[in-house]
Structure formats: C-alpha cells, structure tokens
Design a protein around this motif. Structure first.
Motif, short mmCIF file in Angstrom:
data_model
loop_
_atom_site.label_atom_id
_atom_site.label_comp_id
_atom_site.label_asym_id
_atom_site.label_seq_id
_atom_site.Cartn_x
_atom_site.Cartn_y
_atom_site.Cartn_z
N GLY A 173 76.56 109.59 56.07
CA GLY A 173 76.28 108.49 55.56
C GLY A 173 76.94 107.94 54.48
O GLY A 173 77.37 106.75 54.31
N TYR A 174 77.11 108.84 53.22
CA TYR A 174 77.92 108.58 52.21
C TYR A 174 79.23 108.17 52.50
O TYR A 174 79.78 107.28 52.08
N LEU A 175 79.92 108.95 53.26
CA LEU A 175 81.25 108.70 53.85
C LEU A 175 81.43 107.08 54.64
O LEU A 175 82.25 106.51 54.22
N GLU A 176 80.57 106.90 55.15
CA GLU A 176 80.35 105.60 56.03
C GLU A 176 80.41 104.49 54.81
O GLU A 176 80.84 103.31 54.92
N ILE A 177 79.38 104.52 53.87
CA ILE A 177 79.04 103.62 52.81
C ILE A 177 80.40 103.54 52.24
O ILE A 177 80.99 102.35 51.79
N ALA A 178 81.14 104.51 51.84
CA ALA A 178 82.36 104.49 50.75
C ALA A 178 83.54 103.73 51.77
O ALA A 178 84.09 102.94 51.19
N LYS A 179 83.49 104.03 53.17
CA LYS A 179 84.27 103.28 54.02
C LYS A 179 84.23 101.85 53.93
O LYS A 179 85.17 101.09 53.89
#
Length: 220
Positions: A173-179
C-alpha cells in the motif's frame, strides 16, 4: 513549495521496524543544530487526547474493532492538526511528523480493507489545505522488519502482532501511494546504514529548506 511564512510539513512513513522514528529524530537533531526553527511530532500521541488514544490503540487491554480503530486514528489526527500542525504552520516552523495521513491509508485502507475513498474524504475534512511537502518512505521487507523488532527485546504491541501477510499488504500500500504521489515521496531502502539514510534525507531537504530559511529572513 510551501510559502515560507506558513512553514513546511515533512513526514516519515514506513511499516513497524522500518527505522522511520529513528530517522525522524536524527533529522530533527541535525536541523536543530543547523539553526532551523524545527519541531518533531508524531501520530498517534502528540496531544493529551492523542496520548490516551495511542495507549488504547497499542494496548491489548481494551478490544478495539476495525472500524473503531480507523476512527480513533482519525480522531488523533484531527486533534493533532488543530493543536500542533496549524500553530506550527503559522509560526513558520519546519515540522517533522513520525507517521501521518499515508499511514492510515496504508494500514487501515490497504491493510485492513477499509474503502480508500472513505479515508480520502475524511482526510479532506480534517486537513483542508494541509499537505506534506515531502514524505520519506523507509521501505523494508516485513520479515526483516519483524527481525528488527524481535532484536529490540521488546514485547510487540497490538498492531505489530498482526503478522507478515498484513504487513506485506501495508508495504504494498505504501509503495502504491508513493507511486501515485511522486512529487512528494522519496522511497528509501531502510536496510541501508543509518548514517547513509541521514545523508540522503538531508541532501534532499537542503535546497527547499535553504529557500524556506531565506524567505523567512526576508519576511516571506
């Protein structure tokens, strides 16, 4: 870039055991030594009400349902915004926050399965015009993070006990938000040495903070 007169909000994110709290403290100390008007805060627990909420959220003494957990985090954030963030902006401070809005989206949204649209809409009500200028995501594999927590020799709190599958969802989820937010996110390898991470963060912050400091000296 924030108006120098309204301060800068910088947030530190990552799953439990990523080292984000250590980096937030290190960067606060470095910026303080450099003479900047800097303040360190955290969520949950930055206000008297927030401290009570933090104790409930992290303890296993009081059962907390999934939806109640979401709203407790948001209640802490509403108080934090009112009592800490808005005054900090008015004072032109550089405010460092250990966990902020992205933590709720990652943990309660991606991790616990609450609708992302619900969380986004509630954040709009709480935050209004407030948004982090920069978010540092300390990225780490959940297994490595769990080993770090175990090596501390401390008892895991209620959320840390949720297991690797949950934390993999949160990490993703964090990586998707960052993307989705490349303008403000910097994703860092949390397994790098502490000092190397310090340097990477400070190097990224130096240009905007120099601009901010110059703006304050000239009256914004």
């Amino acid at each position: 870039m924030n108006n120098p007169a309204t301060g800068i909000l910088i947030t530190f994110e990552g799953i439990d055991g990523s080292g984000k709290s250590t980096q937030a403290r290190d960067i606060h100390n470095a910026l303080s030594l450099a003479g900047l008007n800097v303040r360190l805060s955290r969520e949950p627990g930055a206000t008297p009400l927030g401290e009570e909420i933090r104790n409930i959220l992290l303890s296993d003494k009081v059962p907390v349902g999934n939806l109640a957990e979401l709203f407790l985090f948001l209640a802490d954030r509403a108080e934090h915004v009112q009592d800490v963030l808005r005054p900090s902006r008015s004072n032109g401070e550089v405010l460092l926050v250990d966990r902020f809005i992205d933590a709720t989206t990652a943990y309660q949204g991606y991790g616990m399965g609450h609708p992302l649209s619900l969380i986004e809409n509630l954040h709009k009500t709480i935050l209004q015009e407030i948004e982090p200028f920069r978010t540092f995501l300390l990225d780490i594999d959940p297994l490595a993070a769990s080993e770090r927590i175990r090596n501390r020799g401390e008892k895991k709190n209620r959320i840390e006990e949720r297991g690797l599958e949950f934390f993999q969802k949160v990490r993703n989820g964090y990586l998707e938000i960052a993307k989705q937010n490349p303008h403000r996110f910097r994703v860092l390898d949390a397994t790098l040495p502490r000092e190397e991470l310090n340097r990477a963060i400070l190097n990224d912050l130096e240009p905007p903070l120099l601009t901010h400091a110059a703006g304050r000296r000239t009256g914004g």
